[in-house]
Design an enzyme around this catalytic site. Structure first.
Site, PDB file in Angstrom:
ATOM      1  CD  GLU A 136      -2.957  -0.783  -0.121  1.00 23.41           C
ATOM      2  OE1 GLU A 136      -3.096   0.370  -0.562  1.00 23.41           O
ATOM      3  OE2 GLU A 136      -3.491  -1.767  -0.651  1.00 23.41           O
ATOM      4  CE1 TYR A 161      -6.712   3.233  -0.076  1.00 23.57           C
ATOM      5  CE2 TYR A 161      -4.387   3.078   0.498  1.00 23.57           C
ATOM      6  CZ  TYR A 161      -5.462   2.654  -0.247  1.00 23.57           C
ATOM      7  OH  TYR A 161      -5.308   1.623  -1.143  1.00 23.57           O
ATOM      8  CG  ASP A 206      -7.856   4.619  -3.579  1.00 23.00           C
ATOM      9  OD1 ASP A 206      -9.059   4.625  -3.902  1.00 23.00           O
ATOM     10  OD2 ASP A 206      -6.989   3.970  -4.192  1.00 23.00           O
ATOM     11  CB  CYS A 219     -19.452   5.271 -19.860  1.00 27.40           C
ATOM     12  SG  CYS A 219     -18.704   6.348 -18.624  1.00 27.40           S
ATOM     13  CB  CYS A 236     -19.654   0.740 -17.565  1.00 24.24           C
ATOM     14  SG  CYS A 236     -19.710   0.636 -15.772  1.00 24.24           S
TER      15      CYS A 236
HETATM   16 FE1  SF4 Z   1     -18.997   5.203 -16.594  1.00 19.96          FE
HETATM   17 FE2  SF4 Z   1     -19.374   2.902 -15.320  1.00 19.96          FE
HETATM   18 FE3  SF4 Z   1     -17.822   4.781 -14.220  1.00 19.96          FE
HETATM   19 FE4  SF4 Z   1     -20.447   5.124 -14.367  1.00 19.96          FE
HETATM   20  S1  SF4 Z   1     -19.381   3.553 -13.178  1.00 19.96           S
HETATM   21  S2  SF4 Z   1     -18.880   6.647 -14.867  1.00 19.96           S
HETATM   22  S3  SF4 Z   1     -20.948   4.148 -16.315  1.00 19.96           S
HETATM   23  S4  SF4 Z   1     -17.435   3.648 -16.138  1.00 19.96           S
END
Ligand code: SF4
Length: 317
Positions: A42, A125, A143, A204, A207
């Site tokens: 860490e 942390y 963190d 995203c 995701c």
């Molecule tokens: Fe994008 Fe997934 Fe992060 Fe949300 S959790 S900002 S959808 S990568």
């Protein structure tokens, strides 16, 4: 803040743990529950990328395999073993922690957050990381990666400014920890922040948490504004600080054992001149405060109206 219902919490837990099972990296510190090894990993990871840490982690444990071996080592050997990782005072604090474990806890790491955070060099942390990764406790801690992931999931985009306070983010993080899964959950949060929900380019579109994520609808457009500004700011901070010169002083002392300020100056700053002596004295004094060097000759503080004495600087014995 989107409502953090029990159903949403369950969906986030299931989605993130499944993502971790499929995507996590095989890292050496994920094979141990030894609090000393967890601490070493860490501290090394605090300012250094994972790929760079791995060989240092393994070499460090070959040199100092136990908390006792680190506690009893010469500080100069500890600093030398840290060579190349940067932020050398981390090595000194690591040894202070080891010595406190030996002297105050009979060589056995405490397991409670309250005791861990009282060890020198251990902040909230690191205490949380040891509690989760060595003792498998169901704790939450922050963190950069965890903070960002929780903020995006629960409160929305963190760019350009965060919408939630540290306390609100931590409270949400605590609610998310699944009972009995403190180790896997916190590893998953860190890994997800490092690989998937990154600061500049969160993935995203692929995701698994899109549907639960409060930031998903807005983050794609916000992020486009970020990279250039962030990069320039970071570069300016690095070059404007004394950090690089602190590193050079320690590197030079590793080679030459000791040197006077006048000898050190040209080796750490290419255009060093006599007028820079007070500045160099300030750099060396900061290193002394952090236990990284000793100043062997006149210990008196520098008087700006007097010439700087040509002090002898060395690594600690
Ligand atoms: Fe994008 Fe997934 Fe992060 Fe949300 S959790 S900002 S959808 S990568």
């Amino acid at each position: 803040m989107n409502e953090l219902s029990d159903a949403k919490i369950e969906e986030i837990r299931a989605g993130l743990l499944a993502w971790f099972a499929a995507n996590h990296r095989d890292l050496p510190w994920r094979h141990t529950r030894d609090p000393y090894r967890v601490l070493v990993s860490e501290v090394m990871l605090q300012q250094t990328q994972v790929d760079r840490v791995i060989p240092y982690y393994e070499r460090w444990l070959a040199l100092f395999p136990t908390v006792e071996s680190l506690a009893t080592a010469a500080t100069s050997d500890v600093i030398t073993a840290w060579s190349g990782l940067g932020y050398n005072r981390r090595a000194v604090y690591l040894q202070k922690t080891a010595r406190a474990v030996i002297e105050n806890h009979r060589g056995v790491f405490p397991s409670s957050l309250e005791e861990l955070v009282n060890l020198p060099g251990v902040g909230p942390y690191t205490a949380g990381a040891i509690a989760a990764f060595a003792f498998e406790q169901d704790v939450a801690f922050m963190d950069t990666n965890i903070r960002r992931v929780v903020h995006r999931l629960v409160f929305g985009s963190d760019i350009p400014t965060r919408q939630a306070t540290e306390r609100e983010i931590l409270a949400a993080a605590e609610r998310l920890v699944p009972e009995g899964f403190g180790w896997a959950w916190n590893q998953a949060m860190i890994e997800f922040g490092a690989l998937q929900c990154t600061q500049r380019r969160p993935a995203c579109v692929v995701c698994p948490l899109q549907r639960q994520c409060a930031a998903f609808p807005e983050i794609q457009t916000d992020i486009a504004e970020l990279p250039v500004g962030v990069r320039l700011k970071n570069e300016a901070t690095f070059h404007g600080s004394n950090r690089q010169f602190r590193g050079r002083v320690v590197e030079e002392l590793r080679r030459s054992t000791s040197a006077t300020l006048a000898e050190l100056g040209p080796k750490v700053k290419h255009d060093f001149a006599e007028r820079d002596l007070p500045w160099l004295y300030g750099v060396v004094s900061g290193l002394k405060r952090d236990g990284l060097v000793t100043i062997k000759e006149p210990a008196a503080e520098y008087d700006p109206d007097s010439p700087v004495p040509d002090l002898v600087v060395a690594l600690p014995d």
